[in-house]
Design a protein around this motif. Sequence first.
Motif, PDB file in Angstrom:
ATOM      1  N   ALA A  13      -5.416 -10.992  -3.990  1.00  0.00           N
ATOM      2  CA  ALA A  13      -5.760 -10.702  -5.276  1.00  0.00           C
ATOM      3  C   ALA A  13      -4.782  -9.819  -6.136  1.00  0.00           C
ATOM      4  O   ALA A  13      -5.137  -9.553  -6.899  1.00  0.00           O
ATOM      5  CB  ALA A  13      -7.425  -9.935  -5.462  1.00  0.00           C
ATOM      6  N   GLY A  14      -3.574  -9.399  -5.335  1.00  0.00           N
ATOM      7  CA  GLY A  14      -2.549  -8.936  -5.936  1.00  0.00           C
ATOM      8  C   GLY A  14      -2.683  -7.190  -6.048  1.00  0.00           C
ATOM      9  O   GLY A  14      -1.965  -6.630  -6.812  1.00  0.00           O
ATOM     10  N   ILE A  15      -3.754  -6.741  -5.264  1.00  0.00           N
ATOM     11  CA  ILE A  15      -4.051  -5.371  -5.129  1.00  0.00           C
ATOM     12  C   ILE A  15      -3.550  -4.873  -3.904  1.00  0.00           C
ATOM     13  O   ILE A  15      -4.081  -5.231  -2.755  1.00  0.00           O
ATOM     14  CB  ILE A  15      -5.713  -5.442  -5.138  1.00  0.00           C
ATOM     15  CG1 ILE A  15      -6.272  -5.697  -6.602  1.00  0.00           C
ATOM     16  CG2 ILE A  15      -5.817  -3.521  -5.064  1.00  0.00           C
ATOM     17  CD1 ILE A  15      -7.667  -5.808  -6.766  1.00  0.00           C
ATOM     18  N   THR A  16      -2.429  -3.984  -3.906  1.00  0.00           N
ATOM     19  CA  THR A  16      -1.885  -3.479  -2.658  1.00  0.00           C
ATOM     20  C   THR A  16      -2.235  -2.198  -2.326  1.00  0.00           C
ATOM     21  O   THR A  16      -2.717  -1.281  -3.199  1.00  0.00           O
ATOM     22  CB  THR A  16      -0.238  -3.131  -2.939  1.00  0.00           C
ATOM     23  OG1 THR A  16       0.072  -4.362  -3.417  1.00  0.00           O
ATOM     24  CG2 THR A  16       0.435  -3.030  -1.638  1.00  0.00           C
ATOM     25  N   THR A  17      -2.713  -2.103  -1.022  1.00  0.00           N
ATOM     26  CA  THR A  17      -3.154  -0.769  -0.510  1.00  0.00           C
ATOM     27  C   THR A  17      -2.538  -0.180   0.366  1.00  0.00           C
ATOM     28  O   THR A  17      -1.574  -0.945   1.100  1.00  0.00           O
ATOM     29  CB  THR A  17      -4.523  -1.087   0.353  1.00  0.00           C
ATOM     30  OG1 THR A  17      -4.329  -2.073   1.338  1.00  0.00           O
ATOM     31  CG2 THR A  17      -5.803  -1.715  -0.701  1.00  0.00           C
ATOM     32  N   PRO A  18      -2.403   1.294   0.585  1.00  0.00           N
ATOM     33  CA  PRO A  18      -1.437   1.786   1.303  1.00  0.00           C
ATOM     34  C   PRO A  18      -1.373   1.389   2.622  1.00  0.00           C
ATOM     35  O   PRO A  18      -2.537   1.136   3.160  1.00  0.00           O
ATOM     36  CB  PRO A  18      -1.411   3.392   1.233  1.00  0.00           C
ATOM     37  CG  PRO A  18      -2.533   3.401   0.088  1.00  0.00           C
ATOM     38  CD  PRO A  18      -3.363   2.089   0.053  1.00  0.00           C
ATOM     39  N   ALA A  19      -0.421   1.473   3.506  1.00  0.00           N
ATOM     40  CA  ALA A  19      -0.527   1.191   5.057  1.00  0.00           C
ATOM     41  C   ALA A  19      -1.320   2.339   5.514  1.00  0.00           C
ATOM     42  O   ALA A  19      -1.346   3.488   5.131  1.00  0.00           O
ATOM     43  CB  ALA A  19       0.833   1.304   5.626  1.00  0.00           C
ATOM     44  N   PRO A  20      -2.108   2.009   6.601  1.00  0.00           N
ATOM     45  CA  PRO A  20      -3.251   2.811   7.025  1.00  0.00           C
ATOM     46  C   PRO A  20      -2.538   3.936   7.958  1.00  0.00           C
ATOM     47  O   PRO A  20      -1.446   3.600   8.408  1.00  0.00           O
ATOM     48  CB  PRO A  20      -4.310   2.179   7.858  1.00  0.00           C
ATOM     49  CG  PRO A  20      -3.472   0.801   8.111  1.00  0.00           C
ATOM     50  CD  PRO A  20      -2.722   0.446   7.154  1.00  0.00           C
TER      51      PRO A  20
END
Length: 421
Positions: free
Chosen positions: A165-172
Amino acid sequence: MGGGIAGLLAARVLSESHDVVVLERDKLTDEPEHRAGVPQGRHTHGLLVRGGELLEELFPGLRDELVAEGAVLADAGDMQILNRLGWLATTHMGMPLLSLSRPLLETCIRRRVTAEIVDGVHVTGLSLRGGAVDGVLTRDGRVDADLVVDASGRSSKLAAWLAEAGITTPAPEVVDSGTGYATRIYTAPKDFPVVYAESLSAPDLPRGVAAMRVEGDRIMVTAQGAVGDHPPRDLDGYQEFLDSLRVPISEMLAGAEPLTPVYLFARTASRRNAFEDVANWPGGLVAVGDAVCAFNPVYGQGITVAAMEALLFRRHKDFSARGCRAFQRKIAKASKGPWAMSSNADRSWVETRRGGLLGWYLKKWQAGIVHDPDLFRRFVRVVHMVATPATLLNPVVFRRLAKYSRPGPRPERRPAGSNPR
Ligand SMILES: Cc1cc2nc3c(=O)[nH]c(=O)nc-3n(C[C@H](O)[C@H](O)[C@H](O)COP(=O)(O)OP(=O)(O)OC[C@H]3O[C@@H](n4cnc5c(N)ncnc54)[C@H](O)[C@@H]3O)c2cc1C
């Protein structure tokens, strides 16, 4: 999404004020049985004292119910634990500790949850409209919702679905001690302790074991090996691994009948998602439990943190984009202390040049909890999350610890047939 422990506990609290539907991928039964969606259910699950208290708060009478189902009630101070320097200074603490299998705990919680639980539903994605989540997609269609809670555990696909959906989360953030579990269940010998463990300890003691008496008069024995030194599945190899421990648990199991094959599990890395940092996090969506922060299971923290997180729903009513992000900040705060405790300990496996003040202080503790019942009690309260680590930082503790400047001798191998202490 997910009818594991975090999902059930979130449903318990949310159903005080909302209509809740739990979507679970597995087919569920009324009896405590292993299921594929929770592969860790075959392995020892310690319920920390704080976790037991919170579950009792959420489900009054649960402890008695679990005991009636065969769970074993012990005292947190009575655990028989060997660290690198010796047996911990076991002392009765008046802190009730339940010893039971994960399937029994989950089943009894599920029976008490009043929310609708729909099994056999595989969630495959999120439905978003106008920047907010308005439901989930499933293999068979979709389910509308004002609020979606991801409680799908370690295997959560949330980051990938948000990315679509185009929402980037930080790498864990990942800390991996490379620990593998191998568990077998036996009939319980009469004098076997309720909780028995030989701890692994970085950098040179990668092998250990945790054994617990569980319902049905059985002992669940989980061999543990860090940095890739995993206990194997084949029976001879498993036995050899147990025999290679400093204290041969196999002698305590003499006469015990094996009831199962050996089951393995090795996806034990600690992994934390900083969802609270996602600026364009959508409204109508939150994540809890292992889907956000999964701990190396040797520290037994996951269920307790899931219970702490579930209670956060009681005071949080705003699930707009802003409110959901605020909620994720609370979730991050709840897991911060437990994460620091376990990931710092695990870094000693992967970072060879650790030491300094923290290393020196931890060494003192290793000796203190072997020799000093007062230090042991303080340590147990922190490990079981009924006291904060800050309670260990005071002059009384420092004075007592100062006595342990030199580590004692390594424990002897215990003679066959004798009790651990
Ligand atoms: C080997 C091992 C040992 C552990 N030992 C301990 C211990 O001693 N003490 C302790 O407190 N914790 C322990 N834990 C951690 C504990 O199991 C979890 O922290 C706790 O169960 C909370 O997890 P959860 O509910 O977030 O995820 P889980 O319990 O894993 O549940 C996730 C649920 O989501 C379902 N699901 C997944 N994907 C989908 C989907 N797409 N659609 C629908 N449903 C889905 C799964 O079927 C499952 O039911 C251990 C973990 C492991 C791996």
